[in-house]
Design a protein around this motif. Structure first.
Motif, mmCIF file in Angstrom:
data_model
loop_
_atom_site.group_PDB
_atom_site.id
_atom_site.type_symbol
_atom_site.label_atom_id
_atom_site.label_comp_id
_atom_site.label_asym_id
_atom_site.label_seq_id
_atom_site.Cartn_x
_atom_site.Cartn_y
_atom_site.Cartn_z
ATOM 1 N N ARG A 4 -2.097 -26.120 -22.751
ATOM 2 C CA ARG A 4 -2.029 -26.942 -23.831
ATOM 3 C C ARG A 4 -0.671 -27.566 -24.185
ATOM 4 O O ARG A 4 -0.563 -28.566 -24.869
ATOM 5 C CB ARG A 4 -2.710 -26.378 -25.088
ATOM 6 N N LYS A 46 -5.424 -35.694 -23.993
ATOM 7 C CA LYS A 46 -4.617 -34.344 -23.559
ATOM 8 C C LYS A 46 -5.772 -33.000 -23.668
ATOM 9 O O LYS A 46 -5.652 -32.150 -22.822
ATOM 10 C CB LYS A 46 -3.433 -34.129 -24.390
ATOM 11 N N GLU A 47 -6.396 -33.141 -24.757
ATOM 12 C CA GLU A 47 -7.379 -31.949 -25.007
ATOM 13 C C GLU A 47 -8.297 -31.663 -23.980
ATOM 14 O O GLU A 47 -8.498 -30.725 -23.232
ATOM 15 C CB GLU A 47 -8.293 -31.913 -26.358
ATOM 16 N N VAL A 50 -6.907 -30.609 -20.510
ATOM 17 C CA VAL A 50 -6.758 -29.174 -20.386
ATOM 18 C C VAL A 50 -7.950 -28.500 -20.054
ATOM 19 O O VAL A 50 -8.107 -27.542 -19.215
ATOM 20 C CB VAL A 50 -5.985 -28.804 -21.622
#
Length: 549
Positions: A4, A46-47, A50
């Motif tokens: 993250r 981005k979440e 990941v």
């Protein structure tokens, strides 16, 4: 999650490092699985990057120093400080004079089971899934001494003795009649799930009991799982029936060549291990050969392979019996079936019924075998075999790996596979065994399942024994729902409570297909399930020779 803290471009670079085509494949597959619920920004956020990276990263990721370095070097200083405090609190003094020095100190910590305390602190700090933890590497003893039960000698495997069922007694009795003939060879044919190994152990035990101390039985199998399963099954039976001391010997993996003990011996040997020993020294077993009274070949069709046949003959003494075990009558090739019959003196024992019904029907009626619910998935693929693929099929009786990889790379096909898997996984406590087309395919399906929140693991021939055993244990215990594999769980794998066998791998091998299906056949009478689903992806592959259609 440790990733993250990475920039978006670093996350994408890492995905490309795992597989250059991965991100583009996901762009095609995930929207189809999500349907109207799919958010176009989902994959690029981005979440979710990941989440994708966590799902598609191999369990051995942190064992590789370069991977660990990238993770540590991209940590914010405050996060590194928190990790250092957690490690120091658990006795790992890794604080350096600078961020870079601390990173180097942490990198010196090995990611293995001997350092499991460090690994657990790291895993818990970054909230990583448990599968990243290194499994314990268990070293098995080369042998186990077994003595007749007494007040001093207790059970080695603490399980009660299971008497043979009546149809197993019939096969056992017929086999013992064959054993009364000098130098006999014969095939024992029993369907997968009907107790073939257990019945054979009773034959072996009778042979060892009735022969002088010092007699030897050799059991040959082709995988470590099959070897260990047979080894434990013998101990479980012999410890109750023993009338003399005996040494059960492991001869596979890294185990040494068996010594000439004066006791009776039951030796379980891997095909490759035995053949390698004979290549190195043709007389490797001369110190034992005159004592070998019985050789058992797990999967009788392997006995006719030239090198295997040579090994068997090398081990055979003046009065050695040879038994071949099989769940199917023969292979698809007529000549090879004839060759196997000739090798075993055209002699066979199998289950017979007084009612005239087939053995399979009888075993299902009695709950020994599960009832099958067959669910075909029609594949969108149309494949015309090339000339070289036809030749391979004619010689090997199965499709070449190149064709399997082509099939596995079809995103349209994988979408259909995932739709069915996700639907099946909605049923709580259902366990699914998935047979893939390749190692990459198995990993890909596993990761897609994990991305969708399904507990799944992958094993293949290169998976370490300890990690493979850990994955299988977790599947049996119900900790994970789907066990994906390529090329390792067709034999020597016993999970009676498997609810669904999913066959995505096309095959023309009767033996391989029956082995895959057989993983779900154990019925409630022997601890399995009343019914088992067999899901099969059916591809339209054309171009067979006339005798193979």
């Amino acid at each position: 999650m440790i990733w993250r803290y990475w920039a978006t471009r670093h996350l994408i670079e890492e995905l490309i490092r795992i597989d250059p085509d991965l991100y583009s494949d996901l762009e095609e597959i995930i929207p189809s699985l999500r349907g109207e619920e799919f958010d176009p920004t989902e994959l690029s956020s981005k979440e979710n990057l990941v989440r994708i990276l966590m799902s598609f990263t191999d369990s051995t990721y942190f064992e590789k120093k370069d991977n660990m370095r990238r993770c540590l070097e991209r940590l914010p200083p405050l996060v590194q400080s928190g990790l250092v405090r957690a490690l120091i609190d658990n006795g790992y003094f890794v604080k350096g004079t600078s961020f870079e020095d601390t990173t180097e100190k942490i990198l010196k910590m090995k990611w293995n089971f001997r350092n499991i305390g460090f690994c657990r602190v790291f895993q818990e700090f970054f909230e990583l899934p448990n599968h990243f933890l290194p499994p314990e590497k268990k070293s098995a003893s080369p042998f186990v001494d077994i003595y007749p039960l007494s007040t001093e000698n207790n059970l080695i495997i603490n399980r009660p003795f299971k008497n043979l069922l009546d149809f197993q007694v019939q096969v056992y009795s017929d086999a013992m009649k064959k054993m009364n003939v000098d130098r006999s060879r014969f095939v024992m044919q029993m369907p997968t799930g009907s107790g073939k190994t257990r019945t054979t152990m009773e034959v072996i035990s009778n042979h060892l009991k009735s022969h002088p101390e010092g007699s030897i039985v050799i059991w040959m199998a082709h995988t470590e799982e099959l070897c260990e399963q047979s080894f434990e099954c013998f101990i479980e039976v012999w410890q109750h029936l023993a009338n003399k001391p005996l040494k059960a010997v492991r001869f596979w993996g890294k185990q040494p060549l068996p010594s000439a003990y004066d006791k009776s011996m039951f030796i379980v040997g891997g095909f490759s291990k035995i053949m390698a020993a004979l290549r190195k020294d043709p007389g490797a077993f001369d110190h034992l050969s005159d004592r070998i009274g019985l050789i058992v070949i797990d999967e009788a069709h392997r006995a006719v392979a030239p090198r295997t046949k040579e090994a068997i003959i090398s081990l055979t003494g003046d009065n050695t019996h040879v038994i071949g075990l099989t769940a199917t009558p023969g292979r698809t090739d007529y000549d090879e079936t004839e060759e196997m019959a000739e090798f075993f003196f055209e002699s066979k024992v199998n289950i017979t019924t007084d009612t005239g019904e087939s053995e399979i029907k009888m075993l299902k009626r009695r709950g020994v075998l599960a009832e099958i619910d067959y669910i075909p998935i029609e594949s969108p693929l149309d494949i015309q075999l090339t000339a070289s693929q036809k030749r391979y099929l004619e010689e090997k009786f199965d499709f070449p790996s190149g064709l399997l990889k082509t099939v596995a790379s079809s995103n349209v096909r994988n979408i259909e596979i995932m739709k069915k898997l996700l639907y099946s996984c909605q049923e709580i406590d259902k366990r699914i065994l998935f047979f893939s087309c390749s190692v990459k395919h198995s990993r890909f399906i596993m990761a897609l399942l994990q991305y969708h929140g399904i507990g799944a693991v992958h094993v293949d021939g290169n998976t370490s024994r300890s990690r493979r055993e850990d994955s299988i244990r977790r599947f049996k215990d119900g900790d994970i729902q789907v066990l994906c594999n390529y090329g390792v769980l067709t034999t020597g794998f016993d999970a009676p409570n498997t609810d669904e066998v999913f066959i995505s791998r096309p095959t023309q091998s009767v033996v391989l297909y029956s082995q895959m299906v057989g993983r779900g056949l154990r019925g409630p009478t022997i601890g399995g399930t009343p019914r088992c689903r067999i899901v099969e992806v059916r591809d339209n592959i054309t171009g067979f020779a006339p005798d193979q259609t």
